[in-house]
Design a protein around this motif. Structure first.
Motif, mmCIF file in Angstrom:
data_model
loop_
_atom_site.group_PDB
_atom_site.id
_atom_site.type_symbol
_atom_site.label_atom_id
_atom_site.label_comp_id
_atom_site.label_asym_id
_atom_site.label_seq_id
_atom_site.Cartn_x
_atom_site.Cartn_y
_atom_site.Cartn_z
ATOM 1 N N GLU A 1 54.878 4.768 51.676
ATOM 2 C CA GLU A 1 53.553 5.395 51.638
ATOM 3 C C GLU A 1 53.626 6.765 50.975
ATOM 4 O OE1 GLU A 1 50.447 4.373 52.750
ATOM 5 O OE2 GLU A 1 51.369 2.386 52.876
ATOM 6 N N TYR A 2 54.655 7.532 51.319
ATOM 7 C CA TYR A 2 54.821 8.853 50.714
ATOM 8 C C TYR A 2 54.915 8.746 49.201
ATOM 9 C CZ TYR A 2 55.684 11.472 55.062
ATOM 10 O OH TYR A 2 55.557 12.091 56.269
ATOM 11 N N MET A 3 55.710 7.811 48.713
ATOM 12 C CA MET A 3 55.940 7.696 47.276
ATOM 13 C C MET A 3 54.721 7.156 46.538
ATOM 14 S SD MET A 3 59.894 6.360 47.265
ATOM 15 C CE MET A 3 60.083 6.485 45.497
ATOM 16 N N GLN A 4 53.941 6.337 47.206
ATOM 17 C CA GLN A 4 52.787 5.729 46.543
ATOM 18 C C GLN A 4 51.517 6.566 46.675
ATOM 19 O OE1 GLN A 4 52.452 1.783 48.192
ATOM 20 N NE2 GLN A 4 54.157 0.982 46.969
ATOM 21 N N LYS A 5 51.277 7.137 47.859
ATOM 22 C CA LYS A 5 49.998 7.788 48.116
ATOM 23 C C LYS A 5 50.108 9.216 48.640
ATOM 24 C CE LYS A 5 47.753 3.371 49.239
ATOM 25 N NZ LYS A 5 46.984 2.628 50.274
ATOM 26 N N GLY A 6 51.315 9.662 48.969
ATOM 27 C CA GLY A 6 51.440 10.982 49.575
ATOM 28 C C GLY A 6 51.291 10.915 51.080
ATOM 29 N N SER A 7 50.929 12.036 51.673
ATOM 30 C CA SER A 7 50.853 12.126 53.131
ATOM 31 C C SER A 7 49.615 11.469 53.714
ATOM 32 C CB SER A 7 50.874 13.595 53.563
ATOM 33 O OG SER A 7 49.675 14.246 53.143
ATOM 34 N N GLY A 8 48.611 11.200 52.873
ATOM 35 C CA GLY A 8 47.354 10.640 53.367
ATOM 36 C C GLY A 8 46.327 11.694 53.720
ATOM 37 N N ARG A 9 46.689 12.977 53.577
ATOM 38 C CA ARG A 9 45.768 14.064 53.917
ATOM 39 C C ARG A 9 44.697 14.265 52.847
ATOM 40 N NH1 ARG A 9 48.474 19.193 53.934
ATOM 41 N NH2 ARG A 9 46.400 19.950 54.456
ATOM 42 N N PHE A 10 44.965 13.777 51.633
ATOM 43 C CA PHE A 10 44.075 14.070 50.513
ATOM 44 C C PHE A 10 43.524 12.788 49.895
ATOM 45 C CE2 PHE A 10 47.320 17.333 50.885
ATOM 46 C CZ PHE A 10 46.565 18.492 50.937
ATOM 47 N N GLU A 11 42.448 12.947 49.155
ATOM 48 C CA GLU A 11 41.875 11.819 48.420
ATOM 49 C C GLU A 11 42.866 11.424 47.323
ATOM 50 O OE1 GLU A 11 37.973 10.892 45.601
ATOM 51 O OE2 GLU A 11 38.064 12.745 46.786
ATOM 52 N N SER A 12 43.575 10.334 47.532
ATOM 53 C CA SER A 12 44.684 9.991 46.646
ATOM 54 C C SER A 12 44.220 9.400 45.315
ATOM 55 C CB SER A 12 45.629 9.009 47.328
ATOM 56 O OG SER A 12 44.953 7.797 47.641
ATOM 57 N N LYS A 13 42.950 8.959 45.244
ATOM 58 C CA LYS A 13 42.485 8.367 43.993
ATOM 59 C C LYS A 13 41.002 8.649 43.809
ATOM 60 C CE LYS A 13 42.285 3.963 41.460
ATOM 61 N NZ LYS A 13 42.583 2.516 41.508
ATOM 62 N N ARG A 14 40.644 9.009 42.586
ATOM 63 C CA ARG A 14 39.234 9.185 42.222
ATOM 64 C C ARG A 14 39.074 8.669 40.787
ATOM 65 N NH1 ARG A 14 36.129 14.932 42.808
ATOM 66 N NH2 ARG A 14 36.715 14.558 45.005
ATOM 67 N N GLN A 15 38.039 7.868 40.542
ATOM 68 C CA GLN A 15 37.878 7.308 39.203
ATOM 69 C C GLN A 15 36.416 7.047 38.867
ATOM 70 O OE1 GLN A 15 39.634 3.412 38.708
ATOM 71 N NE2 GLN A 15 39.106 2.771 40.781
ATOM 72 N N SER A 16 36.171 6.982 37.569
ATOM 73 C CA SER A 16 34.861 6.631 37.030
ATOM 74 C C SER A 16 35.102 5.891 35.720
ATOM 75 C CB SER A 16 34.030 7.896 36.796
ATOM 76 O OG SER A 16 34.575 8.651 35.726
ATOM 77 N N GLU A 17 34.048 5.688 34.972
ATOM 78 C CA GLU A 17 34.196 4.986 33.694
ATOM 79 C C GLU A 17 34.927 5.830 32.657
ATOM 80 O OE1 GLU A 17 30.374 3.797 32.382
ATOM 81 O OE2 GLU A 17 30.109 2.246 33.923
ATOM 82 N N ILE A 18 34.946 7.146 32.845
ATOM 83 C CA ILE A 18 35.528 8.021 31.821
ATOM 84 C C ILE A 18 36.787 8.759 32.290
ATOM 85 C CG2 ILE A 18 33.352 8.354 30.608
ATOM 86 C CD1 ILE A 18 32.998 10.973 32.101
ATOM 87 N N PHE A 19 37.084 8.683 33.585
ATOM 88 C CA PHE A 19 38.195 9.474 34.132
ATOM 89 C C PHE A 19 38.823 8.742 35.316
ATOM 90 C CE2 PHE A 19 38.617 11.897 38.100
ATOM 91 C CZ PHE A 19 39.833 12.538 37.882
ATOM 92 N N GLU A 20 40.142 8.935 35.480
ATOM 93 C CA GLU A 20 40.827 8.445 36.677
ATOM 94 C C GLU A 20 41.872 9.462 37.087
ATOM 95 O OE1 GLU A 20 43.874 4.889 37.966
ATOM 96 O OE2 GLU A 20 42.093 4.316 36.803
ATOM 97 N N GLY A 21 41.881 9.782 38.374
ATOM 98 C CA GLY A 21 42.864 10.731 38.887
ATOM 99 C C GLY A 21 43.553 10.206 40.130
ATOM 100 N N ARG A 22 44.828 10.458 40.235
ATOM 101 C CA ARG A 22 45.607 10.105 41.419
ATOM 102 C C ARG A 22 46.413 11.327 41.845
ATOM 103 N NH1 ARG A 22 46.301 4.416 42.107
ATOM 104 N NH2 ARG A 22 45.369 3.206 40.396
ATOM 105 N N ALA A 23 46.533 11.520 43.145
ATOM 106 C CA ALA A 23 47.238 12.700 43.651
ATOM 107 C C ALA A 23 48.233 12.300 44.736
ATOM 108 C CB ALA A 23 46.249 13.721 44.205
#
Length: 552
Positions: free
Chosen positions: A295-317
């Motif tokens: 879980e740590y390696m894939q998504k982090g601690s879970g405290r934060f929004e690990s993924k945000r996306q739209s048609e023009i942008f995608e972010g992972r933290a």
């Protein structure tokens, strides 16, 4: 005791006594021993090897040797060796060795801090295909209890107390070692973390002490991880290799969940200083079946929004790995705006400011600054700066991101390390006069003692905006924000009189060392300024003479 054993121990003790007397003299010369150091010596290994000599050689180690070193004291063995081997006196010899060592350990003939509260005794015999190996640990329960009481008092009075009280550097070294010692602390994040964090907060204003404390506990954690955890389940492939191979696929029965949990905590803490080690440890924990490591390696601690996306942008933290992955699907202002909003949200929620970015985009822009690393993080903010409508949002980001004594993780620690906010602030200062106050705030905050990427900013600033009376305050702030090793700027020593007057006015309110540094950056030092004054016949001479009085 058999006579052969007596002879063997006599040879050992004759050499050991000489060594201990030398060590005692050496240790007597050490001043300011830490109150957290019970004693120095805690190890004795006696080894006999047949070798090429007639009766073999006795090797005596009084400190635990490195696997690649040979620091043992050597004694030629006598005829008694034959009887010890023939009569299989290994256990008797070891029992006598431990008894003799324990007598000395309890008596403390070399002073109260010569021996530690615990002492490891080892005996090995190597001949042919046979190996005798014995090991025992001696304990002084009274000294251990005394150290526990000392630790409680130390933490209360030196660690948890308010500033300006703080531990000595020497005490912190031993405190870090004790944190991973189960005799003193439970090996849990709940018990250890408050102490680490308290000292980090105490040292925030002192970069050297903060770095030293981080180094101490990181090294202690690595020692615990590799010698007291990983070696229970893995084998190292070589003395100089950091590769670990799982001993047994079926480790479930022997795996202690509490130790695994602490190992994960250790991996995360080490990662702030050594990201590669953190990733390696989490990978090893995955091999041990840790779902938390996955879980740590894939998504982090879970405290934060690990993924945000739209048609023009995608972010992972991932806060554990301190990474933000940005994909710009459509090269337009709106995509970068969404990315900035996501990053600002993360930082406002407590995401590590010293993060790094992986970036997928077709556009590659960089700022016109020589010292900045051409990293993905730099590229992202340079791409954002193409859109003036994003400038206010970039300024908001910088206000959230800037943090003294922190650095982006986009490159290995080096002369190109940059404080969070650097790329946004320096870019805004070049492209718009509206953000000069932000540049001044940055230059006042940046740790100029340990960062130098801003050194070339003065020249880029002049190239972008020129130099006028109203720009002198921000220009002086830029010069003062440079590292002490920064070189003089080129082509600005011929200032017009109105600029010199503005410079005099600005420097009047500065400290003497600040005045001298600014004038060095402009004129190149006292001798060059004096030479310039000699050549002057215009009204500039009076202003230059005023400046000269501030240069040694």
């Amino acid at each position: 005791m058999q006579q052969s054993i007596e002879y063997f121990l006599a040879d050992v003790w004759d050499q050991l006594t000489k060594v201990y007397q030398q060590e005692s003299k050496r240790l007597d010369g050490i001043q300011h021993l830490s109150r957290l150091q019970v004693g120095i010596l805690n190890y004795l290994k006696v080894t006999w090897k047949k070798g090429k000599s007639q009766y073999g050689t006795i090797y005596i180690d009084v400190y635990e040797p490195f696997s690649w070193s040979d620091s043992a004291y050597k004694v030629d063995a006598g005829t008694y060796i034959q009887e010890i081997i023939e009569q299989n006196y290994g256990e008797d010899l070891f029992s006598s060795l431990c008894s003799k060592m324990e007598q000395m350990f309890r008596a403390q003939p070399y002073g109260p801090q010569f021996f530690d509260y615990h002492f490891q005794v080892l005996l090995e015999f190597e001949y042919g295909e046979t190996l005798w190996a014995f090991q025992k640990e001696l304990f002084d329960d009274q000294r251990l209890a005394s150290m526990k009481r000392e630790l409680v008092s130390f933490i209360e009075t030196k660690v948890m107390s308010e500033l300006p009280v703080r531990p000595s550097d020497n005490d912190e070294f031993f405190l870090a070692q004790h944190l991973v010692n189960p005799h003193f602390f439970q090996q849990t994040a709940e018990e250890v973390e408050p102490i680490i964090r308290q000292l980090q907060e105490k040292h925030l204003a002192n970069k050297e002490r903060l770095n030293q404390w981080n180094y101490y506990f990181t090294n202690a954690f690595k020692h615990w991880a590799e010698d007291h955890f990983l070696k229970g389940y893995f084998e190292q492939t070589g003395d100089y290799s950091n590769e670990w191979i799982l001993k047994n696929e079926d480790i479930e029965p022997s795996l202690e969940q509490a130790k695994l949990d602490f190992f994960l905590y250790v991996a995360v803490k080490i990662g702030y200083k050594e990201p590669a080690t953190r990733l390696q440890y989490l990978s090893l924990a995955k091999q041990l079946g840790s779902q938390q490591a996955t879980e740590y390696m894939q998504k982090g601690s879970g405290r934060f929004e690990s993924k945000r996306q739209s048609e023009i942008f995608e972010g992972r933290a991932n806060d554990i790995l301190q990474t933000i992955d940005i994909q710009i699907k459509k090269e337009e202002e709106a995509a970068y705006r969404e990315a900035l909003h996501y990053i600002i949200y993360l930082l406002q929620e407590g995401f590590p400011k010293g993060y790094k970015i992986t970036l997928k985009t077709k556009v590659k822009n960089f700022l016109p600054l020589k010292k900045l690393a051409k990293s993905k993080l730099h590229q992202f903010f340079a791409n954002c700066l193409v859109y003036p409508s994003l400038f206010p949002l970039l300024a908001d980001y910088a206000q959230v991101a800037m943090k003294e004594y922190a650095w982006y993780q986009d490159i290995e620690p080096s002369e190109k390390s940059a404080m969070p906010g650097t790329y946004a602030v320096l870019g805004l200062g070049l492209y718009s006069k509206d953000y000069f106050p932000l540049v001044q705030s940055y230059m006042a905050l940046v740790d100029s003692e340990h960062q130098s990427v801003q050194d070339s900013y003065g020249e880029a600033f002049i190239e972008a905006h020129g130099l006028s009376v109203e720009l002198i305050p921000v220009f002086v702030a830029i010069l003062l924000g440079a590292n002490e090793s920064a070189k003089p700027l080129k082509g600005i020593e011929n200032m017009e009189v109105d600029l010199l007057k503005a410079l005099v006015q600005e420097l009047e309110a500065k400290e003497s060392y600040e005045r001298e540094f600014v004038l060095y950056r402009i004129f190149g030092g006292a001798k060059k300024l004096a030479q310039r004054i000699k050549q002057e016949t215009s009204e500039r001479k009076e202003e230059l003479e005023t400046l000269q009085q501030w240069v040694n």
